[in-house]
Design an enzyme around this catalytic site. Structure first.
Site, mmCIF file in Angstrom:
data_model
loop_
_atom_site.group_PDB
_atom_site.id
_atom_site.type_symbol
_atom_site.label_atom_id
_atom_site.label_comp_id
_atom_site.label_asym_id
_atom_site.label_seq_id
_atom_site.Cartn_x
_atom_site.Cartn_y
_atom_site.Cartn_z
ATOM 1 N N CYS A 147 -16.244 -88.995 23.818
ATOM 2 C CA CYS A 147 -15.540 -88.369 24.943
ATOM 3 C C CYS A 147 -14.194 -89.024 25.206
ATOM 4 O O CYS A 147 -13.180 -88.343 25.349
ATOM 5 C CB CYS A 147 -16.407 -88.429 26.191
ATOM 6 S SG CYS A 147 -15.629 -87.661 27.636
ATOM 7 N N CYS A 171 -13.537 -85.254 25.009
ATOM 8 C CA CYS A 171 -13.127 -84.642 26.273
ATOM 9 C C CYS A 171 -11.759 -85.090 26.788
ATOM 10 O O CYS A 171 -10.932 -84.261 27.161
ATOM 11 C CB CYS A 171 -14.150 -84.946 27.374
ATOM 12 S SG CYS A 171 -15.800 -85.354 26.858
ATOM 13 N N LYS A 220 -8.675 -84.345 24.429
ATOM 14 C CA LYS A 220 -8.610 -82.877 24.330
ATOM 15 C C LYS A 220 -8.005 -82.283 25.590
ATOM 16 O O LYS A 220 -7.138 -81.400 25.534
ATOM 17 C CB LYS A 220 -10.015 -82.321 24.105
ATOM 18 C CG LYS A 220 -10.100 -80.809 24.105
ATOM 19 C CD LYS A 220 -11.550 -80.369 24.207
ATOM 20 C CE LYS A 220 -12.149 -80.751 25.542
ATOM 21 N NZ LYS A 220 -13.575 -80.400 25.656
ATOM 22 N N TYR A 234 -17.333 -74.182 21.935
ATOM 23 C CA TYR A 234 -16.403 -74.907 22.812
ATOM 24 C C TYR A 234 -15.179 -75.411 22.057
ATOM 25 O O TYR A 234 -14.037 -75.116 22.403
ATOM 26 C CB TYR A 234 -17.083 -76.173 23.358
ATOM 27 C CG TYR A 234 -18.009 -76.058 24.525
ATOM 28 C CD1 TYR A 234 -17.609 -76.513 25.774
ATOM 29 C CD2 TYR A 234 -19.302 -75.577 24.391
ATOM 30 C CE1 TYR A 234 -18.469 -76.491 26.856
ATOM 31 C CE2 TYR A 234 -20.172 -75.545 25.466
ATOM 32 C CZ TYR A 234 -19.754 -76.000 26.701
ATOM 33 O OH TYR A 234 -20.609 -75.974 27.758
ATOM 34 N N GLU A 292 -11.239 -74.107 22.225
ATOM 35 C CA GLU A 292 -10.318 -75.022 22.899
ATOM 36 C C GLU A 292 -9.159 -75.414 21.986
ATOM 37 O O GLU A 292 -7.993 -75.399 22.404
ATOM 38 C CB GLU A 292 -11.081 -76.255 23.378
ATOM 39 C CG GLU A 292 -11.993 -75.958 24.568
ATOM 40 C CD GLU A 292 -12.925 -77.098 24.905
ATOM 41 O OE1 GLU A 292 -13.426 -77.124 26.058
ATOM 42 O OE2 GLU A 292 -13.179 -77.965 24.044
ATOM 43 N N HIS A 334 -7.489 -68.691 51.545
ATOM 44 C CA HIS A 334 -6.605 -67.581 51.181
ATOM 45 C C HIS A 334 -5.147 -68.049 51.107
ATOM 46 O O HIS A 334 -4.715 -68.852 51.927
ATOM 47 C CB HIS A 334 -6.742 -66.474 52.222
ATOM 48 C CG HIS A 334 -5.950 -65.253 51.912
ATOM 49 N ND1 HIS A 334 -6.318 -64.348 50.938
ATOM 50 C CD2 HIS A 334 -4.783 -64.800 52.438
ATOM 51 C CE1 HIS A 334 -5.425 -63.382 50.891
ATOM 52 N NE2 HIS A 334 -4.480 -63.633 51.790
ATOM 53 N N GLU A 365 -11.595 -67.538 46.449
ATOM 54 C CA GLU A 365 -12.163 -66.830 47.592
ATOM 55 C C GLU A 365 -12.949 -65.587 47.174
ATOM 56 O O GLU A 365 -13.770 -65.076 47.939
ATOM 57 C CB GLU A 365 -11.068 -66.450 48.589
ATOM 58 C CG GLU A 365 -10.101 -65.392 48.087
ATOM 59 C CD GLU A 365 -9.025 -65.056 49.117
ATOM 60 O OE1 GLU A 365 -9.376 -64.765 50.281
ATOM 61 O OE2 GLU A 365 -7.835 -65.088 48.744
#
Length: 458
Positions: free
Chosen positions: A42, A47, A50, A176, A180, A439, A444
């Site tokens: 990772c 991760c 990346k 994944y 990516e 908002h 939302e």
């Protein structure tokens, strides 16, 4: 019998580091062996770098979108070496942090790759070490299938250290890592093809998410080729080993690429562990078989993270390590809940998901309803982009609980983290409806779904 250590950890990735330093802080005499950089996949080749590359590649689209907001970007250029080298400096900083964590906790760090001698003994660089307990936390490694010319491709490991970017690249895979890196390359200005042998990308995700994301990848400029597989690869010029590759596809086509990345899955990194010497049983793809308390077929040996057949995510490995510590020190049986784990795919656009997909809910025989919408985000009302976002909510009719949330669009990972807490806590659709939306945001939409958004299911 007297052992040199109470715990010997093989692998200093996220799970291994967490287990070793927490065990040491509770009084165990602990050693951890790592033959590569601290932090595991990772931190070093997964991760973290990346995500840094994703950030870098998003500017490519951002400059184009900025024109609608009045920004001019003539003369903009990109220097791959700056991004690559700055990434490396950041990773080296993190390596140092991991080293300090281990040192401050009193963990002995042994540089080298460990292998088993027996159920309580390992060897590193010719030296043996004994321990009452041994934890396997070596993670996984890229899998590249066997075919003619597979030595001419790179895996995700090498992508972080390329000498230069190609003008044209082929990414093979549909998970994944494939989507990516296709987004990264495309965003950095590389003409990118994404080839997958299946009918649709991202197997295991909600079907609507898969279909919607694939269309959006195409819109972003990636050439997505489904039902496409490679037969063989050869050098265009055999005298130029670093030159272009000619890819021959199984449908008879051939095309030249400057780089071929294979992102076709990962397998447990057990090859050099000598598990047979300790009679440790493995299963599918070499994954170490464990019980509910992370114990292997040998009572003195434990395993967690990607080397097992559980969910391969860094936060999962860390949570598993903490559950294992509680089992050892508090005597608590592990009660790790693998349901409702939020996850994100940092493709462009990003994907966030938590809970059940529509197909999983159907397979469980649940009576449920689906709220779904797709829309043009406010940001793109002024940009030239035609990108759209998808949001989807699954609700159990038996108790009104939200059992799944899915999103494709900007900030999907950030948004789904909050929804993960709500779903883990058992929030109902009524709870979502009673929540005031922020908002104007895309998020939302998840608290304003009305009956008009109900999806007609077959």
């Amino acid at each position: 019998m007297a052992y040199q250590y109470d715990l010997f950890v093989i692998g200093a990735g996220s799970g291994g580091v967490r287990a070793s330093r927490v065990a040491a802080s509770k009084g165990y005499k602990v050693a951890v062996a790592e033959g590569s950089a601290l932090g595991g996949t990772c931190v070093n080749i997964g991760c973290v770098p990346k995500k840094l590359f994703v950030y870098g590649s998003e500017f490519g689209h951002g400059f184009e979108e900025a024109a609608g907001f009045g920004w001019q970007h003539e003369g903009v250029s990109f220097d791959w070496s700056v991004l690559r080298d700055n990434k490396t400096k950041e990773i080296e900083r993190l390596n140092g942090i991991y080293g300090n964590l281990l040192n401050n906790a009193g963990v002995d760090l042994i540089k080298g790759y460990a292998s088993f001698v027996d159920a309580n003994t390992v060897e590193v660089n010719g030296q043996t070490y004994t321990a009452e307990r041994i934890l396997i936390a070596v993670g996984a490694k890229p899998f590249i299938p066997d075919f003619e010319g597979n030595d001419l491709v790179v895996s995700s490991n090498e992508m972080f250290y390329l000498e230069s970017l190609p003008s044209k690249a082929l990414v093979v895979g549909g998970g994944y890592i494939a989507v990516e890196f296709a987004g990264i390359l495309n965003g950095l200005g590389v003409t990118t093809t994404l080839a997958y042998r299946g009918d649709q990308l991202l197997r295991g995700f909600d079907e609507d998410v898969r279909n919607f994301a694939s269309v959006e990848y195409e819109k972003s400029g990636i050439d997505v080729q489904l039902n496409t597989d490679v037969e063989r690869i050869e050098l265009v010029d055999p005298k130029q080993p670093n030159g272009s590759r000619m890819v021959h596809f199984k449908d008879g086509r051939s095309e030249e690429f400057g780089l071929v990345l294979y992102a076709t899955g990962r397998v447990p990194n057990v090859g050099s562990l000598g598990l047979d010497k300790a009679n440790i049983i493995t299963g599918k793809n070499g994954a170490v078989v464990i019980d509910s308390n992370f114990t292997t077929s040998v009572s003195s040996v434990f395993a967690l993270g990607d080397v097992t057949d559980n969910i391969q995510l860094t936060p999962v490995a860390i949570k598993e390590a903490m559950a294992l510590i509680d089992y050892w020190f508090e005597g608590k049986p592990v009660n790790f809940d693998y349901d409702n784990i939020p996850t994100a795919v940092f493709s462009q656009p990003a994907i966030g998901t938590v809970g059940l997909s529509e197909q999983e809910a159907e397979a469980r025989g649940l009576d449920f309803r689906v709220y779904q919408t797709d829309f043009r985000p406010m940001k793109h009302t002024l940009s030239a982009s035609t990108s759209r976002s998808l949001m989807k909510l699954l609700v159990n009719n038996a108790n009104d609980k939200v059992i799944g949330a899915h999103m494709v669009g900007d900030y999907a990972g950030e948004i789904i983290q909050g929804l993960g807490i709500a779903i883990k806590a058992g929030a109902t659709k009524a709870d979502f409806d009673a929540t005031v939306g922020v908002h104007p945001t895309s998020a939302e939409e998840f608290v304003t779904f009305s009956e008009g958004s109900l999806k007609k299911r077959e």
